[in-house]
Design a protein around this motif. Structure first.
Motif, PDB file in Angstrom:
ATOM      1  N   VAL A  93      -4.643   5.065  -0.351  1.00 17.27           N
ATOM      2  CA  VAL A  93      -5.411   5.571   0.796  1.00 17.27           C
ATOM      3  C   VAL A  93      -5.019   7.025   1.019  1.00 17.27           C
ATOM      4  O   VAL A  93      -3.829   7.360   1.025  1.00 17.27           O
ATOM      5  CB  VAL A  93      -5.108   4.762   2.079  1.00 17.27           C
ATOM      6  CG1 VAL A  93      -5.896   5.320   3.263  1.00 17.27           C
ATOM      7  CG2 VAL A  93      -5.406   3.281   1.879  1.00 17.27           C
ATOM      8  N   ILE A  94      -6.033   7.898   1.201  1.00 18.30           N
ATOM      9  CA  ILE A  94      -5.787   9.304   1.511  1.00 18.30           C
ATOM     10  C   ILE A  94      -6.475   9.618   2.832  1.00 18.30           C
ATOM     11  O   ILE A  94      -7.691   9.434   2.969  1.00 18.30           O
ATOM     12  CB  ILE A  94      -6.324  10.236   0.405  1.00 18.30           C
ATOM     13  CG1 ILE A  94      -5.700   9.894  -0.949  1.00 18.30           C
ATOM     14  CG2 ILE A  94      -6.066  11.693   0.764  1.00 18.30           C
ATOM     15  CD1 ILE A  94      -6.335  10.611  -2.120  1.00 18.30           C
ATOM     16  N   VAL A  95      -5.690  10.065   3.795  1.00 17.14           N
ATOM     17  CA  VAL A  95      -6.225  10.433   5.109  1.00 17.14           C
ATOM     18  C   VAL A  95      -6.090  11.938   5.267  1.00 17.14           C
ATOM     19  O   VAL A  95      -4.977  12.470   5.314  1.00 17.14           O
ATOM     20  CB  VAL A  95      -5.476   9.706   6.247  1.00 17.14           C
ATOM     21  CG1 VAL A  95      -6.090  10.066   7.597  1.00 17.14           C
ATOM     22  CG2 VAL A  95      -5.482   8.198   6.022  1.00 17.14           C
ATOM     23  N   MET A  96      -7.201  12.634   5.325  1.00 17.73           N
ATOM     24  CA  MET A  96      -7.197  14.085   5.484  1.00 17.73           C
ATOM     25  C   MET A  96      -7.296  14.451   6.966  1.00 17.73           C
ATOM     26  O   MET A  96      -8.039  13.817   7.721  1.00 17.73           O
ATOM     27  CB  MET A  96      -8.367  14.712   4.711  1.00 17.73           C
ATOM     28  CG  MET A  96      -8.366  14.416   3.225  1.00 17.73           C
ATOM     29  SD  MET A  96      -6.829  14.897   2.365  1.00 17.73           S
ATOM     30  CE  MET A  96      -6.837  16.689   2.638  1.00 17.73           C
ATOM     31  N   LEU A 107       0.802  -1.222   0.000  1.00 19.34           N
ATOM     32  CA  LEU A 107       0.000   0.000   0.000  1.00 19.34           C
ATOM     33  C   LEU A 107       0.833   1.269   0.000  1.00 19.34           C
ATOM     34  O   LEU A 107       1.936   1.330   0.542  1.00 19.34           O
ATOM     35  CB  LEU A 107      -0.916   0.035   1.225  1.00 19.34           C
ATOM     36  CG  LEU A 107      -2.112  -0.920   1.257  1.00 19.34           C
ATOM     37  CD1 LEU A 107      -2.940  -0.652   2.510  1.00 19.34           C
ATOM     38  CD2 LEU A 107      -2.977  -0.781   0.009  1.00 19.34           C
ATOM     39  N   SER A 108       0.239   2.302  -0.613  1.00 16.38           N
ATOM     40  CA  SER A 108       0.748   3.662  -0.530  1.00 16.38           C
ATOM     41  C   SER A 108      -0.309   4.509   0.173  1.00 16.38           C
ATOM     42  O   SER A 108      -1.438   4.627  -0.315  1.00 16.38           O
ATOM     43  CB  SER A 108       1.025   4.207  -1.930  1.00 16.38           C
ATOM     44  OG  SER A 108       1.402   5.564  -1.867  1.00 16.38           O
ATOM     45  N   VAL A 109       0.053   5.065   1.325  1.00 21.24           N
ATOM     46  CA  VAL A 109      -0.892   5.827   2.150  1.00 21.24           C
ATOM     47  C   VAL A 109      -0.401   7.262   2.286  1.00 21.24           C
ATOM     48  O   VAL A 109       0.753   7.501   2.664  1.00 21.24           O
ATOM     49  CB  VAL A 109      -1.044   5.195   3.551  1.00 21.24           C
ATOM     50  CG1 VAL A 109      -2.026   6.009   4.400  1.00 21.24           C
ATOM     51  CG2 VAL A 109      -1.507   3.745   3.447  1.00 21.24           C
ATOM     52  N   ALA A 110      -1.275   8.219   1.988  1.00 19.43           N
ATOM     53  CA  ALA A 110      -0.942   9.639   2.122  1.00 19.43           C
ATOM     54  C   ALA A 110      -1.734  10.255   3.272  1.00 19.43           C
ATOM     55  O   ALA A 110      -2.951  10.091   3.351  1.00 19.43           O
ATOM     56  CB  ALA A 110      -1.253  10.381   0.823  1.00 19.43           C
ATOM     57  N   ILE A 111      -1.036  10.958   4.161  1.00 15.00           N
ATOM     58  CA  ILE A 111      -1.659  11.685   5.270  1.00 15.00           C
ATOM     59  C   ILE A 111      -1.448  13.168   4.986  1.00 15.00           C
ATOM     60  O   ILE A 111      -0.309  13.621   4.836  1.00 15.00           O
ATOM     61  CB  ILE A 111      -1.031  11.290   6.612  1.00 15.00           C
ATOM     62  CG1 ILE A 111      -1.088   9.762   6.798  1.00 15.00           C
ATOM     63  CG2 ILE A 111      -1.747  11.990   7.762  1.00 15.00           C
ATOM     64  CD1 ILE A 111      -0.270   9.258   7.973  1.00 15.00           C
ATOM     65  N   VAL A 112      -2.548  13.916   4.896  1.00 11.50           N
ATOM     66  CA  VAL A 112      -2.489  15.281   4.371  1.00 11.50           C
ATOM     67  C   VAL A 112      -3.035  16.271   5.394  1.00 11.50           C
ATOM     68  O   VAL A 112      -4.123  16.067   5.944  1.00 11.50           O
ATOM     69  CB  VAL A 112      -3.316  15.404   3.071  1.00 11.50           C
ATOM     70  CG1 VAL A 112      -3.099  16.777   2.428  1.00 11.50           C
ATOM     71  CG2 VAL A 112      -2.994  14.288   2.088  1.00 11.50           C
ATOM     72  N   GLY A 113      -2.277  17.349   5.634  1.00  6.65           N
ATOM     73  CA  GLY A 113      -2.816  18.435   6.447  1.00  6.65           C
ATOM     74  C   GLY A 113      -1.927  18.813   7.615  1.00  6.65           C
ATOM     75  O   GLY A 113      -0.702  18.847   7.492  1.00  6.65           O
ATOM     76  N   ASP A 114      -2.553  19.073   8.747  1.00  8.77           N
ATOM     77  CA  ASP A 114      -1.858  19.592   9.921  1.00  8.77           C
ATOM     78  C   ASP A 114      -1.173  18.447  10.675  1.00  8.77           C
ATOM     79  O   ASP A 114      -1.665  17.954  11.690  1.00  8.77           O
ATOM     80  CB  ASP A 114      -2.860  20.322  10.816  1.00  8.77           C
ATOM     81  CG  ASP A 114      -2.198  21.034  11.981  1.00  8.77           C
ATOM     82  OD1 ASP A 114      -0.966  20.913  12.134  1.00  8.77           O
ATOM     83  OD2 ASP A 114      -2.920  21.710  12.736  1.00  8.77           O
ATOM     84  N   ILE A 115      -0.025  18.020  10.181  1.00  9.68           N
ATOM     85  CA  ILE A 115       0.731  16.936  10.806  1.00  9.68           C
ATOM     86  C   ILE A 115       1.338  17.403  12.127  1.00  9.68           C
ATOM     87  O   ILE A 115       1.430  16.650  13.096  1.00  9.68           O
ATOM     88  CB  ILE A 115       1.863  16.436   9.869  1.00  9.68           C
ATOM     89  CG1 ILE A 115       1.354  16.207   8.436  1.00  9.68           C
ATOM     90  CG2 ILE A 115       2.529  15.196  10.434  1.00  9.68           C
ATOM     91  CD1 ILE A 115       0.409  15.079   8.266  1.00  9.68           C
ATOM     92  N   LEU A 116       1.743  18.656  12.182  1.00 10.83           N
ATOM     93  CA  LEU A 116       2.462  19.200  13.339  1.00 10.83           C
ATOM     94  C   LEU A 116       1.689  19.009  14.641  1.00 10.83           C
ATOM     95  O   LEU A 116       2.263  18.609  15.654  1.00 10.83           O
ATOM     96  CB  LEU A 116       2.751  20.691  13.116  1.00 10.83           C
ATOM     97  CG  LEU A 116       3.441  21.436  14.268  1.00 10.83           C
ATOM     98  CD1 LEU A 116       4.830  20.856  14.524  1.00 10.83           C
ATOM     99  CD2 LEU A 116       3.521  22.931  13.964  1.00 10.83           C
ATOM    100  N   HIS A 117       0.390  19.303  14.628  1.00 10.50           N
ATOM    101  CA  HIS A 117      -0.401  19.281  15.852  1.00 10.50           C
ATOM    102  C   HIS A 117      -1.191  17.979  16.022  1.00 10.50           C
ATOM    103  O   HIS A 117      -2.010  17.882  16.935  1.00 10.50           O
ATOM    104  CB  HIS A 117      -1.374  20.468  15.860  1.00 10.50           C
ATOM    105  CG  HIS A 117      -0.699  21.795  15.757  1.00 10.50           C
ATOM    106  ND1 HIS A 117      -0.546  22.451  14.559  1.00 10.50           N
ATOM    107  CD2 HIS A 117      -0.101  22.566  16.707  1.00 10.50           C
ATOM    108  CE1 HIS A 117       0.097  23.596  14.777  1.00 10.50           C
ATOM    109  NE2 HIS A 117       0.375  23.690  16.054  1.00 10.50           N
ATOM    110  N   SER A 118      -0.962  17.014  15.145  1.00  9.63           N
ATOM    111  CA  SER A 118      -1.852  15.852  15.080  1.00  9.63           C
ATOM    112  C   SER A 118      -1.291  14.621  15.781  1.00  9.63           C
ATOM    113  O   SER A 118      -0.364  13.974  15.296  1.00  9.63           O
ATOM    114  CB  SER A 118      -2.150  15.509  13.615  1.00  9.63           C
ATOM    115  OG  SER A 118      -2.977  14.367  13.545  1.00  9.63           O
TER     116      SER A 118
END
Length: 320
Positions: free
Chosen positions: A232-235, A170-181
């Motif tokens: 997979v895209i995780v927003m 799998l290739s999974v992308a996590i997108v957005g505010d990584i810093l506070h997550s």
């Protein structure tokens, strides 16, 4: 508790769930397999079983989260436990009582499990250390500061496994505010534990923690490049309540540059799934057409979250 890993007991079994970091792969897989036994036919049904009958589960939420608290409450009740929700805003902690004094008083009321959400990183670990002489007591981290949210990471992994069957290619992308997550951290840890070969984080530099590459992820600042050929895209939502100073020009600018639209989704593989831990900010990190579209599995995520939390609590209590 094990000296090497405070989450494990002397036999190597799960005593507390504080973080995904350091959890053996076999325990992670056991949680996911157990969750699967609680999911009925389809994606919206979770069974009721008597595995925690006679047990008392205390929800200690020192930070607001209606969704997480509610799913833990439903999960405990599906296991036939007695559930006590402590209203921290009117509790003794606001009168000067320490966190550990509160825990001691609740333990004296025959508590069996504490589900803890706290704005300070490490609070659930502190409680787990404090109760280590009481092996019948278990602590579940329901989110601590920026540190961890292990049941969210596990339910995201369960959702991915439900639709994709395996993590090996799998290739999974996590997108957005990584810093506070804390969600992003726990998800990255569980994906790496389960052998996912390609985990990507996509965000502006200002929303990435220093040294994130050390977690075994690929970093992208260009959303189009980062989403290409993903499964997979995780927003993630922008956590404005945790931001100090202007990290972004505006929410509108963020959507223009990083928001998940139908056009950007088309860059991923045709059978890619779209996930979001909630609550969603439509028109900020995700377009409504995508959130409500055929590739979205955001609502099944919520249902699977009940089953995963049931699995964690039943395993901790020795129910499976």
């Amino acid at each position: 508790m094990s000296q090497a890993n405070p989450q494990l007991n002397a036999r190597g079994g799960l005593q507390h769930l504080l973080t995904i970091e350091g959890l053996p792969q076999e325990i992670v897989r056991h949680i996911l397999d157990t969750a699967g036994s609680f999911v009925g036919i389809g994606e919206r049904e979770v069974k009721k079983v008597p595995l925690l009958r006679g047990k008392s589960v205390f929800n200690l939420f020192f930070e607001n989260s209606t969704r997480t608290r509610t799913t833990f409450e439903i999960a405990a009740k599906r296991l036939s436990a007695d559930v006590i929700n402590l209203n921290v805003n009117t509790s003794s902690t606001t009168k000067g009582e320490s966190l550990l004094d509160t825990v001691d008083n609740l333990a004296a009321m025959n508590a069996d499990m504490f589900v803890v959400r706290h704005a300070q990183s490490g609070a659930p670990h502190l409680i787990a250390r404090h109760v280590r002489s009481q092996p019948h007591l278990h602590v579940v981290n329901a989110g601590d500061g920026r540190h961890a949210h292990p049941t969210q990471g596990l339910l995201d992994a369960y959702t991915i496994r439900h639709y994709k069957r395996d993590f090996a290619h799998l290739s999974v992308a996590i997108v957005g505010d990584i810093l506070h997550s804390r969600v992003a951290r726990s998800l990255i840890q569980v994906l790496r534990t389960l052998g996912t070969p390609d985990v990507r984080v996509i965000a502006p530099q200002t929303l990435l923690p220093t040294g994130i590459e050390g977690m075994g992820v690929k970093v992208f600042h260009d959303v189009e490049k980062g989403l290409r050929e993903t499964d997979v895209i995780v927003m993630l939502r922008l956590q404005n309540e945790r931001m100090r100073g202007p990290l972004l020009p505006s929410a509108q600018e963020f959507f223009k540059t990083y928001g998940l639209t139908a056009e950007r989704l088309a860059l991923a593989r045709p059978d890619a799934i779209v996930m979001h831990p909630g609550p969603m900010n439509r028109g900020v990190e995700i377009d409504s057409l995508v959130a409500d579209g055929g590739q979205s599995v955001i609502l099944p995520q919520v249902t699977f979250g009940i089953a995963v939390r049931m699995a964690v609590m039943s395993i901790l209590a020795g129910g499976s």
